[in-house]
Design an enzyme around this catalytic site. Structure first.
Site, PDB file in Angstrom:
ATOM      1  N   GLY A  46      38.776  30.479  47.590  1.00  0.00           N
ATOM      2  CA  GLY A  46      39.213  30.963  46.738  1.00  0.00           C
ATOM      3  C   GLY A  46      37.900  30.438  45.891  1.00  0.00           C
ATOM      4  N   GLN A  51      34.708  26.126  38.509  1.00  0.00           N
ATOM      5  CA  GLN A  51      34.072  25.445  38.886  1.00  0.00           C
ATOM      6  C   GLN A  51      32.267  25.902  39.728  1.00  0.00           C
ATOM      7  OE1 GLN A  51      36.822  26.109  42.480  1.00  0.00           O
ATOM      8  NE2 GLN A  51      36.708  25.077  43.436  1.00  0.00           N
ATOM      9  N   CYS A  99      38.830  21.655  48.559  1.00  0.00           N
ATOM     10  CA  CYS A  99      38.192  22.525  47.676  1.00  0.00           C
ATOM     11  C   CYS A  99      36.853  22.299  47.455  1.00  0.00           C
ATOM     12  CB  CYS A  99      38.750  21.431  46.727  1.00  0.00           C
ATOM     13  SG  CYS A  99      38.391  21.872  44.621  1.00  0.00           S
ATOM     14  N   LEU A 100      36.202  23.321  46.499  1.00  0.00           N
ATOM     15  CA  LEU A 100      34.770  23.150  46.868  1.00  0.00           C
ATOM     16  C   LEU A 100      34.255  22.160  45.830  1.00  0.00           C
ATOM     17  CD1 LEU A 100      33.926  27.209  47.520  1.00  0.00           C
ATOM     18  CD2 LEU A 100      33.587  25.555  48.641  1.00  0.00           C
ATOM     19  N   HIS A 141      46.533  26.150  43.305  1.00  0.00           N
ATOM     20  CA  HIS A 141      45.670  25.396  44.049  1.00  0.00           C
ATOM     21  C   HIS A 141      44.321  25.988  42.308  1.00  0.00           C
ATOM     22  CE1 HIS A 141      42.241  22.839  45.593  1.00  0.00           C
ATOM     23  NE2 HIS A 141      41.612  24.290  45.276  1.00  0.00           N
ATOM     24  N   GLU A 142      44.387  27.430  42.848  1.00  0.00           N
ATOM     25  CA  GLU A 142      43.341  28.418  41.288  1.00  0.00           C
ATOM     26  C   GLU A 142      44.305  27.643  39.959  1.00  0.00           C
ATOM     27  OE1 GLU A 142      40.440  28.479  43.012  1.00  0.00           O
ATOM     28  OE2 GLU A 142      40.761  28.643  44.835  1.00  0.00           O
ATOM     29  N   HIS A 145      43.067  24.678  38.313  1.00  0.00           N
ATOM     30  CA  HIS A 145      41.532  24.897  38.413  1.00  0.00           C
ATOM     31  C   HIS A 145      41.801  25.118  36.309  1.00  0.00           C
ATOM     32  CE1 HIS A 145      39.240  23.255  41.799  1.00  0.00           C
ATOM     33  NE2 HIS A 145      39.496  23.716  42.373  1.00  0.00           N
TER      34      HIS A 145
HETATM   35 NI    NI Z   1      39.580  23.980  44.207  1.00  0.00          NI
END
Ligand code: NI
Length: 180
Positions: A46, A51, A99-100, A141-142, A145
């Site tokens: 995701g 991000q 998480c990226l 989670h997304e 962000h």
């Molecule tokens: Ni993330």
């Protein structure tokens, strides 16, 4: 193909509330392509627009059955514009998140187990879907962000914030590890 640089923990843009998307925004198709290309390149399940430095309310997620997540059912690939959600069952679903934007770490996070979420597509049509467990976790989670929240800010015990190297050992329960 436009893989963008990922913003990482500490970058102020990750802590801002993202802006509502105007569907007439001429940059939208390129923004979305960059999100998809970046997610694939960095092997996420995701990604949210902030991000990659785009402070707009867009998220993209999904995966097919994947040997990295053997216990998880596939989550349909979904592009969500201006998403919202409501909680249907607030009992906790707990699992490891990655998480990226938090490279090299994992953390155990509890989130509401069942939700109904809403979004717009590129044509302005409204959609809704009910999601549970892992699917609900990815969405939340997304969504976080877009609100300027990273998963460590959701953790109740920082002892469960770990270097990913530890996951190569048998020290931890490795269920429900996700990377997004
Ligand atoms: Ni993330």
């Amino acid at each position: 193909m436009a893989v963008r640089e990922l913003l990482v923990m500490g970058n102020p843009l990750l802590y801002q509330k993202a802006a509502t998307v105007d569907l007439n925004d001429s940059e939208l198709p390129q923004n979305i392509q960059d999100m998809k290309d970046s997610m694939a390149h960095y092997h996420g399940v995701g990604i949210a627009a902030p991000q990659i430095g785009i402070s707009k309310r867009i998220m993209y997620f999904g995966f097919e059955s994947n040997p990295r997540y053997p216990d998880q059912e596939a989550v349909p690939f979904s592009l969500l514009i201006n998403p919202a959600y409501e909680i249907l069952d607030s009992s906790p679903y707990t699992g490891w998140e990655g998480c990226l934007s938090v490279p090299g770490y994992r953390g155990k996070v509890s989130r509401p187990k069942k939700i109904k979420y809403f979004w717009e597509d590129l044509d302005g049509n409204r959609h809704e879907r009910i999601a549970e467990d892992f699917h609900a976790k990815i969405f939340q989670h997304e969504y976080d962000h877009l609100e300027g929240i990273l998963y460590p800010m959701r953790m109740s015990d920082l002892k469960d914030f770990v270097h990913e190297g530890i996951l190569l050992t048998d020290v931890l329960d490795k269920q429900n590890i996700i990377e997004e």
